[in-house]
Write a protein that holds these residues in place. Structure first.
Motif: not given
Length: 523
Positions: A224-250
């Protein structure tokens, strides 16, 4: 009726006569004569019956007239008697009033005579008294003159010196009395304050410290981590921009970290992630849609939390904006302590203390709940949270005492009512309990370690235990190294070291325990 009967009889006679003449003229037979005679007899009988009935009716009418006359006469006599009785009663009342008036006039005359006599006596006595007073003044003046000549000291000087001496003595006694009263009042005030604070702490529970800036979002698998990150990280960037929260996937297995100092945004991000992962559709447009819905849901939850909180505390008439601010406190923390739990605890502590002091319990509970509202601004502010909260409370129409208690609980403004120090003390109690705040918990544990280490530094000490939140230190000594006399000295030495080297609130009781054991085995 009598006239009618007579007329009927006369008609019968006339008819009989006519019939007789007819039959006589016609030379009727004897039977006609008999009929005529019968008719005459019937007419006479009718007349006689009519006369009897007429007489009977006349007697009945006369009897009824007599009865009616007697009734009217009796009624008239009764009315006359009633009027006469009323007139007699009125005359009696008038005579009584005249008698009372005459008595009052007689008494008034006597009183006037007595008053005139007393005035004359008073005038005579007053004249005698004035004469005696003049004589007495003359004698006193003569005596004072003689004493002044003998003492070579005027009466005015002696009076002034006596007044000054009495002033000094009275001032000295007053100062001594005031000092005694102040000392007694301070002693009683300390005892009462200590009792109220202890009782309040014992009656109110506390909460433990919570996490401050990081939330953990658990996932079922690392795919699920890969799906959350998305292609070239577009999903995680959209999520961080919409919520203002840093999402750490390690490399943390089955977990994603959400980092933000704003708990509301962190909660929005966590719930949004949960919806996206559950739904399975994760792309930028869907992310924005889910985040927007989650924000609305959180806003509704904030209002519901605020309403439920004021309902639980029995607070009424709070402005809707203040209700929303109270709800936002659920998602804030201060020094690791949840702000809403802290404010509820302060409200209950303040209410308990206000009840002990005979103050307004509802007002204290209201001020306790609102004292930290300045810590949840939607936009950053340069003002201290106490002053910001005071401005909000004043803006939304809170009572002046509540406004002052909010602004003065950290001494930013001057206290103007007894409610303000109660809120300040309740806030300190809630934040100073062991374990209530992260910083306090660490310092509390360190203080206990320092106490035990101070006792262990002396010879003969086998173990030491800090108990009762650091208010008592139990020291165990070895019986073969420390005797009873040395135990007393050791207790004194440990208390002196703690007093000189350590920092601690209140006082610490040092108890040294020495035990002698004799053990034998029977075989």
């Amino acid at each position: 009726m009598t006239t009618t009967v007579i007329i009927v009889g006369i008609l019968a006679l006339v008819i009989g006569a006519v019939l007789g003449m007819v039959f006589s003229r016609s030379s009727l037979n004897t039977k006609a004569k008999f009929i005529l005679e019968d008719a005459k007899k019937n007419a006479e009988n009718i007349i006689e019956t009519a006369n009897v009935k007429a007489e009977s009716v006349r007697k009945d009418k006369e009897s009824q007239a007599k009865v009616k006359f007697l009734e009217l006469k009796s009624q008239h006599d009764g009315e006359i008697q009633s009027r006469e009785k009323k007139m007699q009663d009125a005359e009696k009342r008038i005579r009584d009033k005249e008698q009372k008036l005459n008595d009052e006039l007689s008494k008034t005359g006597k009183l006037e005579k007595d008053l005139d006599r007393q005035i004359a006596d008073y005038s005579t006595k007053h004249e005698i008294l004035e004469k005696k007073q003049q004589d007495l003044d003359a004698v006193i003046a003569q005596k004072v003159e003689i004493l002044e000549k003998i003492a070579n000291y005027s009466a005015e000087d002696a009076k002034a010196e006596l007044v000054e001496a009495m002033k000094a003595e009275a001032k000295s006694r007053a100062q001594s009395h005031v000092q005694s009263i102040m000392e007694e009042a301070q002693l009683n005030a300390k005892q009462e304050a200590r009792k109220i604070v202890i009782q309040t702490i014992q009656r109110i529970g506390t909460e433990q410290a919570i996490e401050n800036s990081v939330s953990v979002f658990n996932i079922e698998s690392d795919e699920i981590k890969g799906r959350i990150i998305g292609r070239e990280g577009r999903n995680i960037r959209a999520l961080e921009a919409a919520t203002g929260v840093e999402i750490i996937v390690d490399d943390t297995p089955e977990a994603i970290l959400l980092s933000c100092f704003d708990p509301v945004r962190r909660e929005i991000a966590r719930l949004s992630l949960h919806r996206l992962v559950t739904d399975g559709r994760i792309h930028p447009a869907r992310i924005e849609e889910v985040v927007e819905k989650t924000k609305k849901m959180i806003e509704e939850e904030i209002i519901e939390v605020g309403k439920r909180t004021i309902m639980d505390l029995g607070i009424h008439g709070l402005h809707p904006e203040l209700v929303k601010i109270v709800g936002r406190m659920k998602f804030r923390s201060s020094y690791g302590q949840n702000l809403l739990q802290h404010s509820r605890e302060v409200a209950n502590i303040a209410a308990t203390m206000a009840a002990e002091l005979g103050l307004n319990v509802k007002m204290a509970k209201r001020a306790g709940l609102l004292h930290d509202i300045g810590k949840v601004p939607e936009q950053e502010s340069e003002l201290p949270h106490a002053l910001l909260g005071m401005q909000w409370a004043e803006k939304y129409g809170e009572n002046a005492e509540v406004v002052n208690a909010i602004g003065a609980h950290h001494d930013e403004v001057e206290m103007t009512s007894l409610l303000s120090p109660i809120i300040q003390v309740a806030d300190a109690i809630s934040g100073a309990r062991p374990g209530a705040r992260r910083q306090v918990l660490e310092s509390y544990i360190q203080r206990l370690k320092d106490l035990e280490a101070a006792a262990m530094s002396f010879d003969g000490v086998s173990s030491a235990y800090a108990i009762q939140a650091g208010r008592e230190l139990r020291v165990m000594v070895e019986s073969n190294k420390v005797n009873d006399d040395q135990s007393s000295q050791l207790s004194y030495d440990i208390s002196e070291k703690i007093q000189n080297e350590l920092t601690y609130p209140g006082q610490v009781r040092v108890t040294v325990i020495r035990e002698t054991r004799s053990v034998n085995i029977a075989r």
